[in-house]
Design a protein around this motif. Structure first.
Motif, PDB file in Angstrom:
ATOM      1  N   PHE A  61       0.954  -1.467  -0.407  1.00 10.54           N
ATOM      2  CA  PHE A  61       0.386   0.170  -0.055  1.00 10.54           C
ATOM      3  C   PHE A  61       1.130   1.326   0.050  1.00 10.54           C
ATOM      4  O   PHE A  61       0.644   2.271   0.387  1.00 10.54           O
ATOM      5  N   ALA A  70      -0.384   4.067  -3.053  1.00 11.81           N
ATOM      6  CA  ALA A  70      -1.698   3.514  -2.903  1.00 11.81           C
ATOM      7  C   ALA A  70      -2.084   5.628  -2.926  1.00 11.81           C
ATOM      8  O   ALA A  70      -1.849   5.795  -2.027  1.00 11.81           O
ATOM      9  N   GLY A 109      -5.708   2.713   0.472  1.00 10.62           N
ATOM     10  CA  GLY A 109      -6.150   1.054  -0.158  1.00 10.62           C
ATOM     11  C   GLY A 109      -6.962   0.800   0.618  1.00 10.62           C
ATOM     12  O   GLY A 109      -8.223   1.440   1.426  1.00 10.62           O
ATOM     13  N   CYS A 121      -4.108  -1.590  10.480  1.00 11.21           N
ATOM     14  CA  CYS A 121      -4.201  -1.178   9.937  1.00 11.21           C
ATOM     15  C   CYS A 121      -4.764   0.465   9.435  1.00 11.21           C
ATOM     16  O   CYS A 121      -4.373   1.035   9.416  1.00 11.21           O
ATOM     17  N   ILE A 143      -4.781   2.708   7.375  1.00 14.64           N
ATOM     18  CA  ILE A 143      -5.159   2.055   5.619  1.00 14.64           C
ATOM     19  C   ILE A 143      -7.142   1.723   6.296  1.00 14.64           C
ATOM     20  O   ILE A 143      -6.564   1.008   7.268  1.00 14.64           O
TER      21      ILE A 143
END
Length: 170
Positions: free
Chosen positions: A25, A28, A40, A94, A99
């Protein structure tokens, strides 16, 4: 690109999650104007074993014992709490990397359920951790990552734990 990361209780699966977030990522595009925001999206999947309602004793006699409903409910609650704690940990990882993540809990054989989920969700890439089992252990215990590499409907990345870590010495 739709990325799925399979996790379990092992440190190697969480290492695979962080590896995927850090390496897949990085380029992204941001979803928030000004470039500061989440990038992402990843699907984190956890598979729990189905609950067994009976116990077969190891001794002689061959009797089967069935668990009471209160015992079954207690075990189900413990499984749900364990699943929630694992997914909460994954979601925090995350979130720390900004993300977006969604979670999925499946019940059944991890090998089969992960492969089925990749097909049903049209996943572009599956990321799984490797526990570093030797050939003999892998032959007897089976390997989720090996099975997924051969049966998933998408490319699979198997992330090995870093050299010298406790999970790579097992």
């Amino acid at each position: 690109m739709r990325v799925m990361v399979a996790i379990d209780e092992s440190d190697s699966s969480f290492y695979a999650l962080t590896w995927a977030l850090d390496h897949l990522f990085i380029n992204a595009p941001s979803t928030v104007e000004g470039g500061e925001g989440e990038v992402g999206m990843v699907t984190v999947v956890y598979v729990t074993q189905p609950l067994q309602h009976c116990v077969y004793p190891a001794g002689t006699g061959g009797a089967t014992y069935y668990a009471s409903s209160s015992v079954i409910e207690s075990v189900k609650k413990a499984q749900e709490e364990s699943s929630a704690a694992l997914l909460s940990r994954a979601l925090q990882i995350c979130k720390d990397r900004r993300i977006k993540a969604e979670t999925l809990i499946l019940i059944g054989d991890p090998k089969d359920k992960i492969c089925q989920a990749t097909e049903q969700m049209h996943v572009d890439l599956l990321v799984v951790g490797s526990r570093g089992l030797g050939m003999v252990k892998r032959a007897f215990l089976g390997s989720v990552s090996d099975y997924c590499a051969h049966h998933a409907s998408c490319p699979v990345v198997i992330v090995k734990p870093p050299r010298g870590s406790a999970s790579s010495k097992k």
